[in-house]
Design a protein around this motif. Sequence first.
Motif, PDB file in Angstrom:
ATOM      1  N   ARG A  55       0.575  62.105  98.130  1.00 14.15           N
ATOM      2  CA  ARG A  55      -0.687  61.873  98.840  1.00 14.15           C
ATOM      3  C   ARG A  55      -0.678  60.461  99.382  1.00 14.15           C
ATOM      4  O   ARG A  55      -0.348  59.513  98.676  1.00 14.15           O
ATOM      5  CB  ARG A  55      -1.872  62.082  97.894  1.00 14.15           C
ATOM      6  N   GLU A  56      -1.024  60.329 100.621  1.00 11.87           N
ATOM      7  CA  GLU A  56      -0.982  58.998 101.231  1.00 11.87           C
ATOM      8  C   GLU A  56      -2.379  58.529 101.631  1.00 11.87           C
ATOM      9  O   GLU A  56      -3.206  59.317 102.073  1.00 11.87           O
ATOM     10  CB  GLU A  56      -0.065  59.006 102.453  1.00 11.87           C
ATOM     11  N   PHE A  57      -2.576  57.279 101.442  1.00  9.82           N
ATOM     12  CA  PHE A  57      -3.849  56.661 101.814  1.00  9.82           C
ATOM     13  C   PHE A  57      -3.551  55.444 102.671  1.00  9.82           C
ATOM     14  O   PHE A  57      -2.479  54.865 102.579  1.00  9.82           O
ATOM     15  CB  PHE A  57      -4.619  56.197 100.577  1.00  9.82           C
ATOM     16  N   ARG A  58      -4.519  55.089 103.475  1.00 12.01           N
ATOM     17  CA  ARG A  58      -4.390  53.823 104.187  1.00 12.01           C
ATOM     18  C   ARG A  58      -5.407  52.861 103.581  1.00 12.01           C
ATOM     19  O   ARG A  58      -6.615  53.106 103.643  1.00 12.01           O
ATOM     20  CB  ARG A  58      -4.634  54.014 105.683  1.00 12.01           C
ATOM     21  N   ILE A  59      -4.906  51.832 102.946  1.00 10.83           N
ATOM     22  CA  ILE A  59      -5.791  50.839 102.338  1.00 10.83           C
ATOM     23  C   ILE A  59      -5.664  49.560 103.157  1.00 10.83           C
ATOM     24  O   ILE A  59      -4.565  49.043 103.337  1.00 10.83           O
ATOM     25  CB  ILE A  59      -5.378  50.536 100.881  1.00 10.83           C
ATOM     26  N   LYS A  60      -6.795  49.097 103.648  1.00  7.50           N
ATOM     27  CA  LYS A  60      -6.734  47.909 104.493  1.00  7.50           C
ATOM     28  C   LYS A  60      -7.660  46.834 103.933  1.00  7.50           C
ATOM     29  O   LYS A  60      -8.824  47.106 103.642  1.00  7.50           O
ATOM     30  CB  LYS A  60      -7.178  48.289 105.909  1.00  7.50           C
ATOM     31  N   VAL A  61      -7.105  45.649 103.735  1.00  9.36           N
ATOM     32  CA  VAL A  61      -7.952  44.518 103.354  1.00  9.36           C
ATOM     33  C   VAL A  61      -8.091  43.629 104.592  1.00  9.36           C
ATOM     34  O   VAL A  61      -7.103  43.114 105.108  1.00  9.36           O
ATOM     35  CB  VAL A  61      -7.340  43.711 102.192  1.00  9.36           C
ATOM     36  N   ASP A  62      -9.318  43.499 105.062  1.00  9.71           N
ATOM     37  CA  ASP A  62      -9.573  42.693 106.255  1.00  9.71           C
ATOM     38  C   ASP A  62      -9.592  41.208 105.857  1.00  9.71           C
ATOM     39  O   ASP A  62     -10.513  40.750 105.182  1.00  9.71           O
ATOM     40  CB  ASP A  62     -10.934  43.114 106.855  1.00  9.71           C
ATOM     41  N   HIS A  63      -8.555  40.490 106.274  1.00  5.07           N
ATOM     42  CA  HIS A  63      -8.447  39.090 105.845  1.00  5.07           C
ATOM     43  C   HIS A  63      -9.410  38.161 106.586  1.00  5.07           C
ATOM     44  O   HIS A  63      -9.544  36.992 106.229  1.00  5.07           O
ATOM     45  CB  HIS A  63      -7.001  38.616 105.955  1.00  5.07           C
ATOM     46  N   ASN A  64     -10.089  38.679 107.591  1.00  5.33           N
ATOM     47  CA  ASN A  64     -11.178  37.890 108.174  1.00  5.33           C
ATOM     48  C   ASN A  64     -12.426  37.968 107.310  1.00  5.33           C
ATOM     49  O   ASN A  64     -13.344  37.176 107.454  1.00  5.33           O
ATOM     50  CB  ASN A  64     -11.509  38.379 109.584  1.00  5.33           C
ATOM     51  N   VAL A 120     -10.646  44.675  88.970  1.00  2.00           N
ATOM     52  CA  VAL A 120     -11.026  46.082  88.815  1.00  2.00           C
ATOM     53  C   VAL A 120      -9.788  46.988  88.860  1.00  2.00           C
ATOM     54  O   VAL A 120      -9.673  47.938  88.083  1.00  2.00           O
ATOM     55  CB  VAL A 120     -12.021  46.484  89.946  1.00  2.00           C
ATOM     56  N   ALA A 121      -8.864  46.691  89.755  1.00  4.70           N
ATOM     57  CA  ALA A 121      -7.676  47.531  89.922  1.00  4.70           C
ATOM     58  C   ALA A 121      -6.424  46.656  89.991  1.00  4.70           C
ATOM     59  O   ALA A 121      -5.804  46.505  91.048  1.00  4.70           O
ATOM     60  CB  ALA A 121      -7.821  48.369  91.203  1.00  4.70           C
ATOM     61  N   PRO A 122      -6.037  46.076  88.846  1.00  2.00           N
ATOM     62  CA  PRO A 122      -4.956  45.081  88.869  1.00  2.00           C
ATOM     63  C   PRO A 122      -3.601  45.637  89.304  1.00  2.00           C
ATOM     64  O   PRO A 122      -2.751  44.871  89.762  1.00  2.00           O
ATOM     65  CB  PRO A 122      -4.900  44.574  87.421  1.00  2.00           C
ATOM     66  N   THR A 123      -3.418  46.946  89.169  1.00  6.61           N
ATOM     67  CA  THR A 123      -2.121  47.498  89.587  1.00  6.61           C
ATOM     68  C   THR A 123      -2.126  47.882  91.064  1.00  6.61           C
ATOM     69  O   THR A 123      -1.086  48.212  91.624  1.00  6.61           O
ATOM     70  CB  THR A 123      -1.764  48.746  88.752  1.00  6.61           C
ATOM     71  N   LYS A 124      -3.295  47.856  91.675  1.00  2.00           N
ATOM     72  CA  LYS A 124      -3.398  48.313  93.070  1.00  2.00           C
ATOM     73  C   LYS A 124      -3.554  47.166  94.075  1.00  2.00           C
ATOM     74  O   LYS A 124      -3.377  47.352  95.272  1.00  2.00           O
ATOM     75  CB  LYS A 124      -4.598  49.264  93.245  1.00  2.00           C
ATOM     76  N   PHE A 125      -3.981  46.006  93.575  1.00  2.00           N
ATOM     77  CA  PHE A 125      -4.150  44.850  94.467  1.00  2.00           C
ATOM     78  C   PHE A 125      -3.523  43.620  93.823  1.00  2.00           C
ATOM     79  O   PHE A 125      -3.525  43.474  92.602  1.00  2.00           O
ATOM     80  CB  PHE A 125      -5.641  44.554  94.721  1.00  2.00           C
ATOM     81  N   GLN A 126      -2.981  42.749  94.677  1.00  2.00           N
ATOM     82  CA  GLN A 126      -2.534  41.453  94.184  1.00  2.00           C
ATOM     83  C   GLN A 126      -2.939  40.380  95.181  1.00  2.00           C
ATOM     84  O   GLN A 126      -3.364  40.699  96.290  1.00  2.00           O
ATOM     85  CB  GLN A 126      -1.026  41.461  93.948  1.00  2.00           C
ATOM     86  N   LEU A 127      -2.818  39.139  94.750  1.00  2.00           N
ATOM     87  CA  LEU A 127      -3.208  38.042  95.648  1.00  2.00           C
ATOM     88  C   LEU A 127      -1.980  37.514  96.374  1.00  2.00           C
ATOM     89  O   LEU A 127      -0.908  37.388  95.780  1.00  2.00           O
ATOM     90  CB  LEU A 127      -3.848  36.904  94.843  1.00  2.00           C
ATOM     91  N   ASN A 128      -2.125  37.206  97.654  1.00  2.00           N
ATOM     92  CA  ASN A 128      -1.017  36.580  98.383  1.00  2.00           C
ATOM     93  C   ASN A 128      -1.076  35.055  98.178  1.00  2.00           C
ATOM     94  O   ASN A 128      -1.924  34.548  97.445  1.00  2.00           O
ATOM     95  CB  ASN A 128      -1.056  36.977  99.869  1.00  2.00           C
ATOM     96  N   ALA A 129      -0.173  34.374  98.860  1.00  2.00           N
ATOM     97  CA  ALA A 129      -0.075  32.922  98.651  1.00  2.00           C
ATOM     98  C   ALA A 129      -1.369  32.212  99.033  1.00  2.00           C
ATOM     99  O   ALA A 129      -1.679  31.135  98.513  1.00  2.00           O
ATOM    100  CB  ALA A 129       1.086  32.365  99.463  1.00  2.00           C
ATOM    101  N   GLU A 130      -2.144  32.808  99.926  1.00  2.00           N
ATOM    102  CA  GLU A 130      -3.408  32.179 100.349  1.00  2.00           C
ATOM    103  C   GLU A 130      -4.574  32.544  99.430  1.00  2.00           C
ATOM    104  O   GLU A 130      -5.705  32.164  99.675  1.00  2.00           O
ATOM    105  CB  GLU A 130      -3.765  32.605 101.784  1.00  2.00           C
ATOM    106  N   CYS A 176     -12.030  38.938 103.654  1.00  2.00           N
ATOM    107  CA  CYS A 176     -11.664  38.674 102.247  1.00  2.00           C
ATOM    108  C   CYS A 176     -11.862  37.196 101.914  1.00  2.00           C
ATOM    109  O   CYS A 176     -11.357  36.324 102.618  1.00  2.00           O
ATOM    110  CB  CYS A 176     -10.213  39.072 101.986  1.00  2.00           C
ATOM    111  N   VAL A 177     -12.614  36.933 100.836  1.00  2.00           N
ATOM    112  CA  VAL A 177     -12.903  35.550 100.441  1.00  2.00           C
ATOM    113  C   VAL A 177     -12.146  35.149  99.180  1.00  2.00           C
ATOM    114  O   VAL A 177     -12.359  34.070  98.634  1.00  2.00           O
ATOM    115  CB  VAL A 177     -14.426  35.354 100.203  1.00  2.00           C
ATOM    116  N   GLY A 178     -11.283  36.039  98.705  1.00  2.00           N
ATOM    117  CA  GLY A 178     -10.538  35.710  97.493  1.00  2.00           C
ATOM    118  C   GLY A 178     -11.406  35.710  96.250  1.00  2.00           C
ATOM    119  O   GLY A 178     -11.223  34.886  95.360  1.00  2.00           O
ATOM    120  N   SER A 179     -12.355  36.655  96.184  1.00  2.00           N
ATOM    121  CA  SER A 179     -13.251  36.707  95.014  1.00  2.00           C
ATOM    122  C   SER A 179     -12.530  37.194  93.763  1.00  2.00           C
ATOM    123  O   SER A 179     -12.985  36.985  92.652  1.00  2.00           O
ATOM    124  CB  SER A 179     -14.431  37.646  95.294  1.00  2.00           C
ATOM    125  N   ARG A 180     -11.403  37.876  93.964  1.00  2.00           N
ATOM    126  CA  ARG A 180     -10.562  38.419  92.879  1.00  2.00           C
ATOM    127  C   ARG A 180     -11.219  39.585  92.145  1.00  2.00           C
ATOM    128  O   ARG A 180     -10.786  39.947  91.053  1.00  2.00           O
ATOM    129  CB  ARG A 180     -10.176  37.330  91.873  1.00  2.00           C
TER     130      ARG A 180
END
Lengths: 73, 413
Positions: free
Chosen positions: A3-12, A23-33, A14-18
């Motif tokens: 099953r495929e999903f399209r997950i998009k994080v809009d970086h305009n 909530v979903a540590p295996t599904k999201f990670q933080l980039n260098a910014e 995203c404020v880096g609230s973490r």
Amino acid sequence: MVREFRIKVDHNKCVGSRICTAVAPTKFQLNAEGQAVPTTSQNCNLKLIQTAAEACPVGAIEVETLDETKRES
Amino acid sequence: MTSTLKEKLADDILSPEAIHNPESYFARLREEDPIHWNEKQKMWVVTRYEDVVFICRQPKLFSSDKLGFNVTQIPESKRAKYQEQFPDIFSAYPHILSATDNPVHDQIRLIVNQVWTPVQAEKWRLRIRGLIHRLLDDLENKDEIDFIKDFTLPLPLRVILEFLGFAQEDWKQVKKYSDRWLAFHFGSGLDAERWHSGAEGIKGLIDYVQPRVCDLKSNPQDDYISALFKAEWKGQRLSDQQVIVHCATMLFAGHETTTNLLANGLHILLSNRDQWSRICADPSLIASAVEEIIRLGGSIKSMMRYALDDIEIKGKKIKKGDLVLLVNTSANRDSRKFSCPHQVDVARRPNAHLGFGQGIHICLGAPLARIEAQEAYLALSQRFPAMKLLMKDAEYYPLLRARALKSLPVVLR
């Protein structure tokens, strides 16, 4: 079935609230910014990702279930 | 640049010129010395977008622990005395989201986030619209009003009281205690009046919310406070004291900032008539117009952190314990991030402004403030498209952290 999903994080937005990485540590990670990036787009626990999307304080996460499903080769 | 210019800038942060026109003051710092040691205020002043974002996203290096910072200012020999004299400050602050570091911050925020998200806030839109139109109905027959006294002051107070289920008639009492608390929260130092003011404000609001909060714990209803008690994160719930402090903080933080945002925004729109005409003609621009207003006229001018360790940023050596002022209003006009940054464009997209902060301390009330602003400008632009400013020069309170107009006289027709 894969099953495929399209997950998009809009970086305009995203404020880096973490919140999503908590909530979903295996599904999201933080980039260098310090902004969130999805780690998966397949066979993931969709409910968990939707929970993270709803919990995002700035509504930066969009989840789309793709219409097409394809069989594992 | 010369050192003379640097010193002049450093001394001017609360001068009438810097208060009246912070854009011009901070623009010079942003270009000439973006991480600047202000000798008079004894703090670093950070003015570029990328540096403000960087520091906001480093909560392990830059603390928001307000009580911790205040305590460091008290000589060790007097700390026990302060704790004894101001128990309400010492017991409340460790539970205030914006004033705590991790792990406490996340423990509270992730539970609150179970019941408070932008999606939840949206459910309040129609009720907020109703409150706005009732306020405007009362103004319908007046030609001239002070937009702050008659609209931007009562609206956010009524919204937050209704949201938490308190009586709207109580707004004067809530405002009085909030103002007392404000003097402590946004100040610093050992001035006794400041500490007494903070203690009185905090105790006043806590005593005000406590009976209702305790009643809802015993007799839960379909409301926000009852939902807070039920919410869980990894098996943890909020304690009674955490819920009480959270509600008191919402009353305190949930109105003043929106009052200033609504007023600053209308001032910007009516001073840029072409942009006002655009939203009057096309209400679909309201959402982006509000983001532009928050970028250019957000109520929070700057945020405070203090360094938990020595760190060097762009050649500047910030020492452990140093105060850092993050000037979001300057970052929001940084041409490295925004094209034509001083131009008002109600259709600007994207608009990644820092008006509500950034990082783990992103403003909890932002979704509600956005809805209030969107609904307010929608109603005003549709009902009073001909409204005009009745003043030449705007006058602001001389505050380091907030951008607050003293009054905003307008004619409605």
